[in-house]
Design an enzyme around this catalytic site. Structure first.
Site, PDB file in Angstrom:
ATOM      1  N   LYS A 145      26.767  28.499 -15.845  1.00 44.61           N
ATOM      2  CA  LYS A 145      28.192  28.293 -15.593  1.00 44.61           C
ATOM      3  C   LYS A 145      28.455  28.747 -14.163  1.00 44.61           C
ATOM      4  O   LYS A 145      28.509  29.939 -13.883  1.00 44.61           O
ATOM      5  CB  LYS A 145      29.040  29.096 -16.585  1.00 44.61           C
ATOM      6  CG  LYS A 145      30.538  28.915 -16.395  1.00 44.61           C
ATOM      7  CD  LYS A 145      31.314  29.577 -17.508  1.00 44.61           C
ATOM      8  CE  LYS A 145      32.829  29.457 -17.341  1.00 44.61           C
ATOM      9  NZ  LYS A 145      33.346  28.719 -16.232  1.00 44.61           N
ATOM     10  N   ARG A 154      36.076  23.377 -10.953  1.00 42.83           N
ATOM     11  CA  ARG A 154      35.785  22.173 -11.723  1.00 42.83           C
ATOM     12  C   ARG A 154      36.429  20.980 -11.033  1.00 42.83           C
ATOM     13  O   ARG A 154      37.609  21.034 -10.687  1.00 42.83           O
ATOM     14  CB  ARG A 154      36.360  22.332 -13.136  1.00 42.83           C
ATOM     15  CG  ARG A 154      36.146  21.168 -14.077  1.00 42.83           C
ATOM     16  CD  ARG A 154      34.917  21.382 -14.912  1.00 42.83           C
ATOM     17  NE  ARG A 154      34.662  20.310 -15.854  1.00 42.83           N
ATOM     18  CZ  ARG A 154      34.934  20.363 -17.148  1.00 42.83           C
ATOM     19  NH1 ARG A 154      35.547  21.435 -17.645  1.00 42.83           N
ATOM     20  NH2 ARG A 154      34.629  19.365 -17.957  1.00 42.83           N
ATOM     21  N   LYS A 175      31.352  28.511 -23.569  1.00 43.93           N
ATOM     22  CA  LYS A 175      30.984  29.296 -22.393  1.00 43.93           C
ATOM     23  C   LYS A 175      30.698  30.713 -22.870  1.00 43.93           C
ATOM     24  O   LYS A 175      31.464  31.285 -23.645  1.00 43.93           O
ATOM     25  CB  LYS A 175      32.098  29.278 -21.344  1.00 43.93           C
ATOM     26  CG  LYS A 175      33.472  29.651 -21.862  1.00 43.93           C
ATOM     27  CD  LYS A 175      34.535  29.381 -20.815  1.00 43.93           C
ATOM     28  CE  LYS A 175      35.924  29.602 -21.427  1.00 43.93           C
ATOM     29  NZ  LYS A 175      37.014  29.151 -20.576  1.00 43.93           N
ATOM     30  N   GLU A 219      30.934  20.605 -10.715  1.00 45.10           N
ATOM     31  CA  GLU A 219      31.473  21.814 -10.113  1.00 45.10           C
ATOM     32  C   GLU A 219      31.428  21.669  -8.597  1.00 45.10           C
ATOM     33  O   GLU A 219      30.410  21.261  -8.041  1.00 45.10           O
ATOM     34  CB  GLU A 219      30.619  23.011 -10.552  1.00 45.10           C
ATOM     35  CG  GLU A 219      31.273  24.344 -10.365  1.00 45.10           C
ATOM     36  CD  GLU A 219      32.263  24.694 -11.483  1.00 45.10           C
ATOM     37  OE1 GLU A 219      32.421  23.888 -12.420  1.00 45.10           O
ATOM     38  OE2 GLU A 219      32.885  25.767 -11.396  1.00 45.10           O
ATOM     39  N   GLU A 239      23.030  25.363 -19.685  1.00 46.55           N
ATOM     40  CA  GLU A 239      22.966  25.355 -18.219  1.00 46.55           C
ATOM     41  C   GLU A 239      23.783  26.521 -17.675  1.00 46.55           C
ATOM     42  O   GLU A 239      24.513  27.168 -18.420  1.00 46.55           O
ATOM     43  CB  GLU A 239      23.443  24.018 -17.665  1.00 46.55           C
ATOM     44  CG  GLU A 239      24.826  23.614 -18.145  1.00 46.55           C
ATOM     45  CD  GLU A 239      25.173  22.172 -17.794  1.00 46.55           C
ATOM     46  OE1 GLU A 239      25.329  21.888 -16.604  1.00 46.55           O
ATOM     47  OE2 GLU A 239      25.300  21.342 -18.712  1.00 46.55           O
ATOM     48  N   ARG A 277      40.788  20.193 -11.545  1.00 45.88           N
ATOM     49  CA  ARG A 277      40.779  20.209 -13.013  1.00 45.88           C
ATOM     50  C   ARG A 277      42.132  19.873 -13.607  1.00 45.88           C
ATOM     51  O   ARG A 277      42.231  19.486 -14.770  1.00 45.88           O
ATOM     52  CB  ARG A 277      40.273  21.540 -13.550  1.00 45.88           C
ATOM     53  CG  ARG A 277      41.137  22.731 -13.227  1.00 45.88           C
ATOM     54  CD  ARG A 277      40.614  23.984 -13.896  1.00 45.88           C
ATOM     55  NE  ARG A 277      40.636  23.848 -15.343  1.00 45.88           N
ATOM     56  CZ  ARG A 277      39.719  24.350 -16.166  1.00 45.88           C
ATOM     57  NH1 ARG A 277      38.697  25.007 -15.673  1.00 45.88           N
ATOM     58  NH2 ARG A 277      39.815  24.210 -17.451  1.00 45.88           N
TER      59      ARG A 277
END
Ligand SMILES: [Zn+2]
Lengths: 343, 530
Positions: free
Chosen positions: B231, B236, B399, B276, B229, B251
């Protein structure tokens, strides 16, 4: 108690520092080349080369010769502690100041009045020099390097114990101690020896000459070795777990790259202020000062019971305020040129 | 109190994280048990001693020292707690040897929590008389609440894990449930009780984190191994909803719901979502800088909510009701997530779409698209069949960031680094050209500390030492002759910087020994990259 009346007619601050004019003219710790100078001790801001005549203890003369070469003055006159010497209409005498090897207070008698110039001094124990002796006087001219109530220097033994316990805790790290190369370095070594540490102690090149001189003058510092560089610029792994002593300026310099995993220690009176120590990148601060702390400055003035106190350099405002609260007359001489950050 | 003050002093001077962790673990095992929780709370910033303000400490100082001498001392030291600790007279008589009748940390906290300022002052005076200088400093640092010894909550949890031999994940999991002095935590750590339970409570759950993926590994990725998916370039967040409330967490686990009321109000569903926080709307994502304006506020005004809309793009579900979904494979969690978002039917919630690709070539194409518009940081790759595990687990989430932007800049200032780098000039400020002809000058645009090799660092250090033109305290100004290619993730307008620009994560890409400084980039070139 005597009186300070008229004393400023024959001793006062001039362009070259404190100046006496009584039948003869001489300076004390002159800031610039002068004709005749009484030097209290060998620190660079007090003992400068190029004077016509220097009167100082034999030890101070030896230190000046080691630093500046034999020709640092046209005429070197040794004056051992406690001996009188006539200079014009004055009689001078040098008395131990307990600051560094050879350091002296200058006692000046003239016309039945007495002035004592303390030079730099401390009252705490120091195995490398003779202890301070208080001399009663009419005017006491004092330093004020650590003249703030926040300065209360702990016993040197507790500070050395911190160092030795860190060596036990981090035996793989080289303990590099920043210490001023005249006085502080030798006192530190002597204190470490007193605490029973008998391994060799390693020295930065700039520390070697004066340590050698101290040893030649009979101060036992044990086995000292040079902290030379490793091969091809690599750290010297054999210095892990050892003590290395260097001038403070070398700690963050390229020189320190020869040390394996250095733990930065600093031995100075300024280490009392945690935030300052932290900001200078010190991991282990040792509060070790060759100057009197606040309580000792005040105690000394009580001991010498002067009619007036003159303050040469440091935090004179605070000392003058404290003396005013005690009813002691004091004033600042504002002598510019003596440093306090090297301590 | 002595143990704790000694710990604070050690932490203050310990330059390394590992040394700090070791000191905390040692303290946890050596200090009086009742003090541990309060000490942890104080270091975590979770201890409120309420009414002991600076005025109380100043009043204490007045008891023992002339006002003018105190002012001069404070001026010199620069810290109220330390100044007062240093000037406090040390008692030497045998009935009151320093530290012999010192208070415990627990005594201090419990006594002060109910005390008026006058009472607090009297208690403190009594304690200061019984402590040595380190104890006095620690006590005054504690009560004025500015410990600043470089310890994070994460480090405390690692030290607890180390000292009691428990997995740090288990401590992370229950951290949001406990309050000082954490009796339930220590009961569990010392095996006297069960682990505290989060059931029916909207608390932060530790996040699963991703490892960076390099180009070589990306070339081997197949659709059968990884789910892919975008980023997204946002923040976050975690939404936790339970009978005791609905909360939005950053986060790091800070509750940020009050700043984003539109995301928590009216949520009836219960469970935990990972996702997100993005600026804009699900149909039109906006740049990170727009979100920044909301993140900087503790509370949002109605106007700001309207002018700077945000939404929640979900990519994982941890709980549905009381059911812990974390052990399920990611495919099952994503199916459930899709159902929940559909059922939620909330205009500010959607899901992060799964991207289709047939092999490394198409993956490359997807990544190449990220730079366009600047809204996407790269690709997320998540191993098929994997459970949701806290922390950065190897081989599960990756990532793969888009290529960074680069610019040729001129070195302007340098400063010494810390720790192992303290003998090197390793922190660099660089700039680009602005103006023309005689007006042409360098304007600083950023700072970089990384990206060079040890060998390059030696050369850079040598350059700084031989090219210094000016010194400002620890900072050296260097002759503007060295060109460096810096890489950065993005660049955006900023009113806080003289250049009007702010770079994200600038670092060295290469040193351009060959390039003349006049040929470095201009401010206009950089502005065009925003
Ligand atoms: Zn001196």
């Amino acid at each position: 108690m005597g009186s300070a009346d008229g004393i400023d007619q024959w001793i006062r601050p001039g362009p070259n520092g404190l100046e006496v004019n009584a039948g003869a003219r001489f300076h004390i710790d002159a800031l610039r080349a002068s004709e005749c100078v009484v030097v209290t001790h060998g620190h660079a801001d007090h003992a400068r080369p190029g004077h016509g005549r220097v009167i100082a203890t034999p030890e101070t003369l030896a230190i000046m010769a080691a630093r500046y070469g034999e020709n640092f003055t046209a005429e070197a006159t040794p004056l051992p502690y406690h001996q009188d010497m006539v200079l014009g209409d004055t009689t001078i005498r040098l008395v131990p100041a307990g600051h560094v090897l050879g350091s002296a207070q200058v006692v000046i008698d003239h016309n039945g009045q007495r002035v004592v110039v303390s030079g730099d001094y401390k009252r705490k124990a120091d195995p490398t020099c003779t202890a301070f002796e208080p001399v009663e006087c009419d005017v006491f001219i004092t330093e004020a390097t650590f003249a703030l109530p926040v300065f209360s220097h702990p016993d040197p033994e507790t500070e050395i114990a911190k160092l030795l316990s860190s060596l036990r805790l981090f035996p793989e790290r080289c303990h590099v101690i920043g210490a001023y190369s005249l006085g502080k370095a030798q006192r530190l070594i002597a204190l470490i020896r007193q605490a029973g540490y008998d391994q060799p102690i390693y020295l930065h090149g700039a520390q070697q000459k004066l340590c050698q001189l101290y040893q030649d003058l009979g101060i036992d510092l044990g086995e000292l070795k040079p902290a030379t560089a490793g091969e091809k610029g690599k750290p010297r792994e054999d210095l892990a777990g050892q003590i290395v002593i260097a001038p403070p300026s070398a700690l963050a310099d390229k020189w320190s790259r020869r040390l394996p995993d250095p733990l930065v220690v600093m031995a100075s009176g300024w280490m009392q202020i945690r935030q300052r120590a932290k900001q200078s990148g010190v991991e282990l601060p040792l509060i070790l000062s060759d100057h009197a702390d606040w309580a000792d400055l005040i105690r000394t003035i009580d001991d010498v019971a002067p009619a007036e106190v003159w303050v040469t350099h440091g935090r004179e405002e605070a000392l003058i305020r404290a003396l005013a609260l005690k009813g002691v007359k004091a004033r600042a001489l504002s002598l510019i040129g003596y440093e306090d950050d090297a301590e | 109190m002595i143990h704790f003050a000694t710990l604070l002093e050690r932490l203050l001077f310990a330059p390394r994280r590992n040394t700090k962790l070791a000191w905390i673990s040692t303290w946890l095992t050596e200090c009086p048990p009742a003090d541990r929780g309060w000490g942890v709370a104080a270091m975590a910033g979770d201890l409120d001693l309420g009414r002991v303000k600076h005025g109380v400490v100043r009043a204490l100082a007045r008891r023992v020292l002339d006002e003018e001498l105190f002012a001069q001392s404070y001026d010199f030291v620069g810290d109220l707690a330390e100044t007062t600790a240093l000037i406090w007279p040390q008692h030497h008589d045998d009935n009151l040897r320093p530290n012999s009748q010192a208070p415990s940390l627990e005594d201090v906290v419990l006594t002060l929590q109910g005390a008026s300022p006058d009472e607090a002052e009297d208690h403190l005076a009594g304690w200061l008389d019984r402590l040595d200088v380190t104890g006095r400093w620690g006590l005054l640092k504690l009560v004025t609440g500015g410990l600043r010894v470089g310890v994070s909550a994460r480090m405390l949890r690692l030290s607890l894990a180390e000292a009691f031999g428990k997995p740090v994940e288990d401590i992370e999991e229950i951290w949001p449930l406990i309050t000082p002095p954490y009796d339930d935590l220590f009961d569990w750590l010392e095996d006297r009780a069960m682990r505290p339970s989060a059931e029916d409570r909207a608390v932060f759950r530790p996040l699963m984190l991703a490892h960076p993926m390099d180009d070589a590994m990306a070339a081997t990725v197949s659709p059968g191994d990884f789910l892919v998916e975008w980023k997204w370039d946002g923040a976050r967040v975690q939404l936790a909803s339970a009978p005791d409330g609905v909360r939005l967490f950053s986060r790091s686990g800070d509750a940020i719901g009050p700043a984003f009321p539109e995301l928590v109000e009216g949520i009836e569903w219960q469970g935990v979502l990972d996702g997100e926080l993005l600026a804009g709307t699900p149909d039109a994502v906006e740049p990170f800088q727009h979100l920044q304006q909301r993140l900087n506020r503790k509370k949002a005004s109605k106007t700001l909510i309207r002018s700077r809309p945000v939404f929640f793009r979900a990519y994982d579900i941890l709980f549905d009701g009381k059911t812990d979904l974390r052990p399920l494979p990611i495919e099952a969690r994503r199916d459930r997530l899709a159902e929940v978002i559909r059922m939620l039917d909330h205009p500010l919630y959607d899901t992060s779409a799964e991207l289709r690709f047939s092999g490394p070539g198409e993956l490359d194409d997807l990544r190449a698209q990220c730079r366009e518009g600047g809204l996407i940081e790269g690709l997320m790759l998540k191993a098929r069949g994997s459970a949701y595990q806290q922390g950065r687990i190897k081989g599960v989430w990756y990532k793969w960031k888009r290529d960074p932007l680069t610019a040729d800049v001129v070195l302007m200032y340098a400063q010494r680094g810390h720790g192992k780098r303290s003998s090197f000039y390793s922190d660099y400020t660089f700039g680009v050209w602005t103006g023309d002809g005689p007006e042409k000058q360098l304007v600083p645009v950023g700072k970089a500390y990384s990206g060079f090799t040890d060998a390059e660092l030696k050369k850079l250090d040598q350059f700084v030492r031989t090219s210094t033109t000016n010194r400002f305290g620890p900072v050296r100004e260097v002759a503007p002759t060295m060109v460096v290619e810096v890489a950065f993730d993005s660049i955006a307008p900023s009113s806080r910087h003289k250049s009007g620009l702010a770079m994200r994560f600038p670092r060295f890409a290469s040193i351009r020994w060959d390039k003349p400084a006049e040929q470095a980039d201009t401010l206009e070139t950089l502005k065009a990259l925003t």
